[in-house]
Motif scaffolding. Structure first.
Motif, PDB file in Angstrom:
ATOM      1  N   GLY A 421       6.893 -25.590  30.446  1.00  0.00           N
ATOM      2  CA  GLY A 421       6.678 -27.022  30.669  1.00  0.00           C
ATOM      3  C   GLY A 421       7.693 -27.883  29.930  1.00  0.00           C
ATOM      4  N   ALA A 422       7.982 -27.482  28.654  1.00  0.00           N
ATOM      5  CA  ALA A 422       8.957 -28.264  27.880  1.00  0.00           C
ATOM      6  C   ALA A 422      10.337 -28.203  28.528  1.00  0.00           C
ATOM      7  CB  ALA A 422       9.013 -27.734  26.452  1.00  0.00           C
ATOM      8  N   ALA A 428      13.862 -32.484  33.551  1.00  0.00           N
ATOM      9  CA  ALA A 428      13.597 -33.727  34.306  1.00  0.00           C
ATOM     10  C   ALA A 428      14.215 -34.933  33.599  1.00  0.00           C
ATOM     11  CB  ALA A 428      12.092 -33.900  34.481  1.00  0.00           C
ATOM     12  N   GLN A 429      14.006 -34.956  32.233  1.00  0.00           N
ATOM     13  CA  GLN A 429      14.602 -36.078  31.483  1.00  0.00           C
ATOM     14  C   GLN A 429      16.109 -36.084  31.614  1.00  0.00           C
ATOM     15  OE1 GLN A 429      13.200 -35.751  27.493  1.00  0.00           O
ATOM     16  NE2 GLN A 429      11.057 -36.278  28.013  1.00  0.00           N
ATOM     17  N   ARG A 430      16.652 -34.846  31.538  1.00  0.00           N
ATOM     18  CA  ARG A 430      18.105 -34.791  31.670  1.00  0.00           C
ATOM     19  C   ARG A 430      18.555 -35.278  33.043  1.00  0.00           C
ATOM     20  NH1 ARG A 430      19.545 -28.966  28.826  1.00  0.00           N
ATOM     21  NH2 ARG A 430      19.203 -29.650  26.653  1.00  0.00           N
ATOM     22  N   ARG A 431      17.800 -34.897  34.044  1.00  0.00           N
ATOM     23  CA  ARG A 431      18.161 -35.351  35.374  1.00  0.00           C
ATOM     24  C   ARG A 431      18.022 -36.873  35.501  1.00  0.00           C
ATOM     25  NH1 ARG A 431      15.424 -30.565  36.872  1.00  0.00           N
ATOM     26  NH2 ARG A 431      13.513 -31.722  37.301  1.00  0.00           N
TER      27      ARG A 431
END
Length: 500
Positions: A421-422, A428-431
């Motif tokens: 999950g992390a 996702a944050q990086r994207r």
């Protein structure tokens, strides 16, 4: 007939081992050998005390008279009286002497060899064993057929009925013993219905030897002759029902002469080979166990059906020898049991040497039994409690181990899921961050391009105004206007000085 005579000669020579053997039945006419033979087979040594050692006619007559009287004593009968019997014996009438020997067998030897009570007990024991072994086998059940001889109302003589009963019991005993081994392939067709054809191939006698003396006769060594080829009997060759045992024997011998079972050469050779092998085994076994006369030869069997009287002699002697061996074995077992009991009692007496009376010994034995039972019960309870503790400990340890393993697995699964999950969140944050940067960069570039276009347009407008003013205004006003336009353009261009 010659083979029957030779069988009787062998029987007499077997019984009289310590004297010179005879070569023919006629040698019994002097009465000496006949009396010796009677004293041996009947175990009556008083006959020998009345014999005359001379060779005169009077001594011979006295010896023959002694033998005839001894025969009458044991129950033999003489058609025509004793005088006719004396004359026929002294003349060497072989047929008459053979008839006397047969009477000696049935009234003197057979009652001694075949005890009715023993053979009935043996048949009952064999019957119980047969029912245990062949409880569900129909073939083995049907193998025990009706007896050969049956008592009828014509049997007026009680003694003859006893003889018939003994021969019937002897035949039934042979039948039950052979029926126990019908499950073997090479012994399946052994059916004991008489004392002639049933004993011709030697397998029935081999089975009897194996049953009571397995150390001398191996079951696998018995040879089976090939089955007879299918050929229907002629009407005149079929056996008839006979009223008396003697007629039955004559009918069987006539039928055996007229009906040849093995008419093919190869099958006959195989049958002869099997007969010889079985009779060789019988001869070796009977020689090893002793006390049983081997008076049948395979050459005589191959020529004609075995004589019933000869087979009865051999079978009766074998039954007596088998029962004696059984009694000896039982006596040895009883003696061994007695020795063991005596040793055990001595040991018990030594252990109870301090006891003075039987009551005290019994009481001490009772106390010992009770105490040992209590001690054993306590020991058992302690062992059971210890076993329960060990089981509980092992089970709890196994349960804790199982829980720890499951917790480790759960933690490992949770850790893996959280890591996943992390990683997914970081990705996702990086994207999302990369998209924002791209958007900002794209917007900044668009704004810069737009600003540049606006500035260029403003510069063109100002340049046009300056050119217009310079063309239409002159003097000091022109210089002031040019200075103002240059200063404004310098600010708008971010401190750069454009060319006007």
């Amino acid at each position: 007939m010659a083979s029957v005579k030779q069988s009787y000669v062998r029987w007499i020579n077997f019984a009289l081992k310590d004297v010179a053997p005879i070569e023919s039945i006629s040698e019994l006419r002097d009465g000496v050998k006949l009396s010796q033979f009677m004293s041996v087979v009947c175990q009556n040594h008083e006959i020998m005390s009345n014999l005359k050692r001379g060779t005169s006619l009077m001594d011979t007559r006295a010896n023959v008279t002694t033998a005839v009287r001894a025969l009458r004593t044991i129950g033999a009968s003489f058609p025509g009286g004793e005088k006719l019997a004396l004359s026929r014996i002294m003349s060497g009438d072989e047929s008459f002497i053979m008839a006397l020997l047969w009477q000696l067998l049935i009234v003197g030897v057979l009652p001694r060899l075949v005890d009715v009570r023993k053979i009935e007990l043996e048949i009952a024991e064999l019957n119980e064993r047969w029912h245990e072994v062949a409880r569900s086998s129909l073939e083995r059940r049907t193998s025990v057929v009706s007896p050969l001889y049956t008592s009828t109302a014509d049997d007026a003589d009680q003694e003859n009925r006893h003889v018939v009963e003994r021969i019937e019991l002897l035949l039934r005993w042979c039948r039950y013993v052979c029926s126990l081994y019908s499950e073997h392939e090479h012994l399946r067709d052994v059916r004991v219905t008489n004392f002639t054809t049933s004993f011709a191939d030697g397998r029935a006698m081999c089975i009897l030897l194996h049953h009571y003396f397995p150390q001398h006769m191996a079951l696998g060594a018995i040879s089976a002759p090939p089955p007879p080829p299918p050929r229907p009997l002629l009407a005149e060759q079929q056996p008839r029902e006979c009223a008396s045992p003697s007629q039955h024997v004559n009918a069987r011998q006539t039928w055996a002469k007229t009906f040849d079972i093995y008419h093919l050469p190869t099958q006959r050779d195989l049958a002869i080979r099997a007969y010889k092998a079985n009779y060789a085994l019988i001869h070796a076994s009977l020689k090893a166990i002793n006390d049983v006369p081997y008076i049948v030869r395979v050459a005589e069997v191959l020529e004609a059906v075995p004589d019933e009287r000869t087979t009865v002699v051999v079978t009766a002697h074998f039954f007596a020898r088998a029962m004696r061996e059984k009694e000896i074995t039982a006596a040895l077992r009883a003696k061994m049991a007695t020795v063991l009991q005596r040793a055990w009692r001595r040991k018990c007496v030594r252990s109870l040497a301090g006891r003075k009376t039987t009551v005290r010994s019994a009481a001490a034995t009772t106390v010992q039994k009770v105490w040992r039972s209590v001690v054993q019960r306590r020991r058992f309870n302690r062992l059971r409690a210890a076993a329960c503790v060990v089981q509980r400990t092992c089970r709890s340890w196994l349960a804790r181990r199982e829980v720890a393993i499951r917790l480790k697995r759960i933690v490992a699964i949770q850790t893996a899921l959280r890591k996943h999950g992390a990683r997914a969140a970081i990705a996702a944050q990086r994207r999302e961050g990369a998209a924002a940067v791209v958007h900002r960069a794209w917007r900044a570039r668009a704004e810069r391009l737009h600003l540049r276009r606006v500035r260029r347009q403003a510069l063109r407008v100002r340049s046009a105004i300056a050119a217009y003013l310079c063309a239409n205004v002159s003097g000091p006003q022109r210089s002031a206007i040019v200075a103002i336009i240059a200063h404004t353009t310098y600010k708008d261009c971010g401190g750069r000085c454009p060319s006007l």
